[in-house]
Design an enzyme around this catalytic site. Structure first.
Site, PDB file in Angstrom:
ATOM      1  N   ASP A 180      26.292  15.001  42.907  1.00 28.85           N
ATOM      2  CA  ASP A 180      25.989  14.713  41.497  1.00 28.85           C
ATOM      3  C   ASP A 180      25.352  15.912  40.797  1.00 28.85           C
ATOM      4  O   ASP A 180      24.643  16.699  41.422  1.00 28.85           O
ATOM      5  CB  ASP A 180      25.043  13.501  41.434  1.00 28.85           C
ATOM      6  CG  ASP A 180      25.022  12.858  40.056  1.00 28.85           C
ATOM      7  OD1 ASP A 180      25.901  13.164  39.228  1.00 28.85           O
ATOM      8  OD2 ASP A 180      24.108  12.045  39.798  1.00 28.85           O
ATOM      9  N   GLU A 195      33.762   3.644  38.501  1.00 23.72           N
ATOM     10  CA  GLU A 195      33.211   3.627  37.131  1.00 23.72           C
ATOM     11  C   GLU A 195      33.518   4.933  36.374  1.00 23.72           C
ATOM     12  O   GLU A 195      33.457   4.971  35.149  1.00 23.72           O
ATOM     13  CB  GLU A 195      31.691   3.419  37.179  1.00 23.72           C
ATOM     14  CG  GLU A 195      31.257   2.026  37.625  1.00 23.72           C
ATOM     15  CD  GLU A 195      31.423   1.777  39.128  1.00 23.72           C
ATOM     16  OE1 GLU A 195      31.339   2.743  39.914  1.00 23.72           O
ATOM     17  OE2 GLU A 195      31.685   0.620  39.503  1.00 23.72           O
ATOM     18  N   ASN A 196      33.823   6.005  37.105  1.00 29.00           N
ATOM     19  CA  ASN A 196      34.046   7.294  36.446  1.00 29.00           C
ATOM     20  C   ASN A 196      35.295   7.320  35.558  1.00 29.00           C
ATOM     21  O   ASN A 196      35.438   8.197  34.702  1.00 29.00           O
ATOM     22  CB  ASN A 196      34.105   8.442  37.472  1.00 29.00           C
ATOM     23  CG  ASN A 196      32.776   8.762  38.134  1.00 29.00           C
ATOM     24  OD1 ASN A 196      32.724   9.171  39.289  1.00 29.00           O
ATOM     25  ND2 ASN A 196      31.667   8.592  37.412  1.00 29.00           N
TER      26      ASN A 196
HETATM   27  C1  IPE Z   1      28.116   8.952  41.230  1.00 34.29           C
HETATM   28  O1  IPE Z   1      27.702   9.810  40.218  1.00 34.29           O
HETATM   29  C2  IPE Z   1      29.554   9.164  41.543  1.00 34.29           C
HETATM   30  C3  IPE Z   1      29.930  10.484  42.039  1.00 34.29           C
HETATM   31  C4  IPE Z   1      29.147  11.479  42.338  1.00 34.29           C
HETATM   32  C5  IPE Z   1      31.329  10.674  42.242  1.00 34.29           C
HETATM   33  P1  IPE Z   1      27.605   9.336  38.685  1.00 34.29           P
HETATM   34  O2  IPE Z   1      27.124  10.504  37.928  1.00 34.29           O
HETATM   35  O3  IPE Z   1      28.891   8.737  38.270  1.00 34.29           O
HETATM   36  O4  IPE Z   1      26.503   8.187  38.770  1.00 34.29           O
HETATM   37  P2  IPE Z   1      25.491   7.635  37.665  1.00 34.29           P
HETATM   38  O5  IPE Z   1      26.320   7.304  36.467  1.00 34.29           O
HETATM   39  O6  IPE Z   1      24.505   8.701  37.380  1.00 34.29           O
HETATM   40  O7  IPE Z   1      24.853   6.441  38.306  1.00 34.29           O
HETATM   41  C1  IPE Z   2      29.223  14.559  39.689  1.00 31.50           C
HETATM   42  O1  IPE Z   2      28.688  15.246  38.615  1.00 31.50           O
HETATM   43  C2  IPE Z   2      30.727  14.588  39.735  1.00 31.50           C
HETATM   44  C3  IPE Z   2      31.396  13.335  39.342  1.00 31.50           C
HETATM   45  C4  IPE Z   2      30.807  12.197  39.090  1.00 31.50           C
HETATM   46  C5  IPE Z   2      32.824  13.360  39.238  1.00 31.50           C
HETATM   47  P1  IPE Z   2      28.536  14.573  37.185  1.00 31.50           P
HETATM   48  O2  IPE Z   2      29.794  14.787  36.430  1.00 31.50           O
HETATM   49  O3  IPE Z   2      28.098  13.163  37.322  1.00 31.50           O
HETATM   50  O4  IPE Z   2      27.369  15.449  36.552  1.00 31.50           O
HETATM   51  P2  IPE Z   2      26.136  14.929  35.720  1.00 31.50           P
HETATM   52  O5  IPE Z   2      25.476  13.850  36.546  1.00 31.50           O
HETATM   53  O6  IPE Z   2      26.653  14.399  34.432  1.00 31.50           O
HETATM   54  O7  IPE Z   2      25.263  16.124  35.567  1.00 31.50           O
HETATM   55 MG    MG Z   3      26.325  12.243  37.436  1.00 28.53          MG
END
Ligand code: IPE
Ligand code: IPE
Ligand code: MG
Length: 247
Positions: free
Chosen positions: A17, A64-65
């Site tokens: 993350d 959820e992404n």
């Molecule tokens: C969790 O990270 C999923 C991945 C790293 C793939 P997110 O960034 O999506 O999680 P939240 O939204 O902070 O809980």
């Molecule tokens: C994790 O980094 C990668 C995925 C969830 C695909 P994020 O994209 O969640 O990065 P932040 O949390 O917004 O910094």
């Molecule tokens: Mg994130």
């Protein structure tokens, strides 16, 4: 004195993350962070190869992404595709066996095909089993297992009253793999975000403020060192562990 086992983890699970924030700190688009995150991912896999960690499970894209802006989702899909094209040879060379966990049916045909090819190409790897969680959700995993248990009940193979933990765990993803010993989440967030809900029941949790693109060998070393200092009691007393170890 009872205490930390000092052993190496046999299975590390990571929520990678902080890519977006890493890019934002540099005045760049979030997608730049994903590109740099991919480098950190490669280095984490190599770390496991060098340090004899036989199982690594990485959360790359949650169920959820999909709700992120379409442009970001599109870049992530392109990045997966590119990584599958460029990394398979290296993975194979290092004895890494690649697998995916999650509902793969939502991905495009070519991406599904590239994943299948990657699995087939690396199937003989014995050094590290690399599980990439894509369109994965811990609740999805539990529900798909429940569905399979229900089908076994319908077929008359198990009585509803006899449904036990092992019936669930046999149908969950990663059923053939030891449960994660160590969970790592970068970026300072201290939540599970629907990762491996069942499998993390007794996993040691480790959180670091580092953003994923900055997670290097030293950071991995620090997580392992912290893990090796932990005493895992699994609900029993230190004294009991000590007695069992001495027996
Ligand atoms: C969790 O990270 C999923 C991945 C790293 C793939 P997110 O960034 O999506 O999680 P939240 O939204 O902070 O809980
Ligand atoms: C994790 O980094 C990668 C995925 C969830 C695909 P994020 O994209 O969640 O990065 P932040 O949390 O917004 O910094
Ligand atoms: Mg994130």
């Amino acid at each position: 004195m009872p205490g930390p086992s000092g052993v190496m983890p046999q299975h590390v699970a990571i929520v990678m993350d902080g890519n977006g924030r890493w890019a934002k700190q540099r005045g760049r688009a979030r997608t730049f962070g994903h590109h740099r995150g991919a480098r950190a991912t490669r280095s984490a896999v190599e770390y496991c190869v060098r340090n004899d960690i036989p199982n690594l499970t990485l959360f790359a894209f949650s169920s959820e992404n999909w709700s992120r802006p379409a442009e970001e989702v599109g870049v992530l899909m392109k990045l997966f595709m590119r990584a599958l094209r460029t990394e398979i040879r290296e993975l194979k060379k290092h004895g890494v066996r690649l697998r995916f966990i999650g509902d793969l049916s939502r991905f495009s045909g070519p991406l599904q095909k590239a994943m299948e090819d990657g699995i087939a190409e690396t199937a003989q790897g014995t050094k590290v089993c690399l599980n990439i969680a894509v369109n994965y959700g811990g609740r999805w995993d539990l529900v798909q297992a429940a569905r399979q248990v229900a089908r076994a009940v319908e077929r008359g193979e198990i009585k509803a009253d006899d449904v036990a933990e092992e019936h669930f765990s046999q149908y969950l993803t990663l059923s053939d793999t030891v449960e994660p010993d160590l969970f790592i989440r970068t970026s300072g967030e201290t939540r599970i975000s629907n990762f491996l809900l069942w499998q993390l029941a007794y996993t040691e949790l480790y959180f670091t403020e580092l953003l994923w693109p900055d997670f290097d060998d030293a950071a991995f070393d620090a997580a392992i060192t912290a893990f090796r200092k932990r005493e895992r009691r699994f609900g029993v007393l230190s004294e009991q562990l000590e007695r069992a170890a001495g027996a």
